[in-house]
Design an enzyme around this catalytic site. Sequence first.
Site, short mmCIF file in Angstrom:
data_model
loop_
_atom_site.label_atom_id
_atom_site.label_comp_id
_atom_site.label_asym_id
_atom_site.label_seq_id
_atom_site.Cartn_x
_atom_site.Cartn_y
_atom_site.Cartn_z
CD GLU A 176 -3.32 -7.86 2.16
OE1 GLU A 176 -4.16 -8.20 3.02
OE2 GLU A 176 -2.97 -6.68 1.99
N GLY B 221 0.33 -5.30 0.80
CA GLY B 221 -0.70 -5.32 -0.23
C GLY B 221 -0.23 -5.92 -1.53
CD GLU C 165 0.32 -5.84 5.45
OE1 GLU C 165 -0.08 -5.78 4.27
OE2 GLU C 165 0.95 -6.82 5.90
CB ALA D 139 -0.92 0.00 1.21
#
Length: 720
Positions: A103, A100, A123, A61
Amino acid sequence: MARYTRIPGSIALITLTNPPVNALSAAVRQGITDTVSRAVSDPEVKGVVLCGENGKFCGGADIKEFGGQMKGPHLVPMIDAIEATAKPVVAAIEGMALGGGLELALACHYRIAHVKALLGLPEVALGLLPGAGGTQRLPRLIGVPAALDLITTGRHVSAQEALKLGIVDRITAGNTLEVAAEFVRSVSAEQRLALPRLSTCPTPCPPDLDSFLERAMAQVRRRARGALAPVACVQAVRAAATLPYSQGMRVERELMATLFKSQQARAMQYCFFSQRSVGRWSTPSGARWDNSSPLPVQNAAVIGLGTMGRGIVVSFARAGIPVVGVEMDAKQLEISRRAVTSMLERDARRQGAELPEGLVRFTTDLRDLREVDLVIEAVFEDMALKKRVFGELSSVCRPDTLLCSNTSTLDLDQLAAATHRPELVVGMHFFSPANVMKLLEVIYGSRSAPAAVATAMQLGKRLGKVSVAVGNCHGFVGNRMVLPYMSQANFLVEEGATPEQVDQVLEEFGFSMGVFRMSDLAGLDVGWRIRKELGLTGPGVAPGEPARSRKGSRYSPLADLLCEQGRLGQKTGCGWYLYDRPGGREAKPDPWMRGFLEEYRSSHGLRARPVDQQEVLERCLYALVNEGFRVLEDGIAAGPEDVDVIYVLGYGWPPHRGGPMFHAAAVGLPAVLDRLEHYHQAHPDVPGLQPSALLRKLVARGSPPIHKWREVIKNIRSQL
């Protein structure tokens, strides 16, 4: 931000283009959404390869968006849409797939990784959990135990380990895009009808799931020491193991929302950004190291191969920098050679690589350093010995060789004065074990050239360290601040606390070790040697009395008395605690200590009193914080972020509390000032409790947020 091209075999290639790490910004998310939709709707396209530009898949992210209003497509629907496509999507992972980014890869039907790629869900290090399905998809792919390990620790795994765990389907040392494209072409018609979608897969669980999760939660709570994010990660993975995917996602979303708004997340994100911004520091004349070009370092040497020196040698070898290890005693040299080789062999086995050859040489002769670019001195913390070494190096090495000291407390200017090149002398203070700890204090002497400091800072980065430039004073930043912290702990024991009580309070706050356990681990003789150097104890100094001033302030001789009795900590099997053997690790309260303290108090006219948890915490922490403000007043650190990074990375300050200066701001500067004034009034013979001028000034200015402190510091900073 996501480039769409067609490659042979009717394959759509979607390339993320957001340097430096292709973070999933709003523009990237929009680009992925548009290009995936285009590939799905194009009847000529049989499959999709998703990759990142410049050999980096995706770093996760865009953290700069945290705290603002989310723009563009949300990550979860975008990822779900990729998984739902009827055409095979393959992630071609080069460089990294983190947070992310991983992911995103988990939503793809297949994953191909280059052998040098790193994968992980870090994270938790930001006070968060993987909030785009990571806590739900990863357990379904590799099982609950393995997923819990990765998610609660945030550790990165190599491509080889990822293959073994089942995160990726194939690894390659060749062209990742070509292998991924060929993989798409090889997917049969039957396989296209049953593409693997993790959201529909059952979660592989251990036989006794409830018992396993209870044990895992207990272990994580112990390790987390009050941090919320690792505990929330376990709760989210439990949902993946016990609930349908949609309900598990709801749990993940709720947990993420709670963490996102927490003070801990703000603290850990502050740490994250601080590690990337620290180290900007200028000389009193205004010259800046970061505007100077570093000198080339093609090879190096380390003098003194004790525990610290060996770790520094290993750090150079890991970075691929040829290094010479120097030890004057031949027997000690051979012991060190075996220890360094063993550490490098363990590294090679862990990485599945060959042991690097020719990078490390050993010698007892300083003349073998005539052609090295940089030398790090790591001998005992003794000024006379270090000055002698620097004098010899000044004669042996080339005139342009950079001379560095690993000193943790001593005056760098005195060491520089022992050479013919004071402008090429800087401090490089590593932390033990040097091959593990990420912090490097780079000490800027009064005559250090900016280019020399720039070289040490850049070298630290090459060695995988977070380098912080600091000024020259006794103890620099970290060890200067730790002295009042440790002194308060000693005073509290004099007044009635026990070592284990003080340690318990500090460990419940979040430190991995309290003051006394840490002292036993490091060796009480280390501090004893420093106090002798300062003239606080040793020959010619009268036995200490706790209520009597020594050099103008209260001094506790407790640790000195233990050293005089041969109680040096773990190495001797006893110190503040008792160990089952010399070198033992399990600290146990020592019945002997009770009698020792009673006799000590009696001989000095002290009456033990109850000491509560609040007093332990406030006196230890606020004395530390107060010295941090003085460090900033004196211009020894550039800003509060520098102090906090040093304490989080070098001294075990809990990251979820941001660092001592961040913690002071979070508690409220007026409250810190009030308690310091209270304790200084009660203990006027302890100058460390007298509130600093900077703290008073910040409170008078209305306690501005921490990122505004530098504006106040500039107005009161003294000349170094």
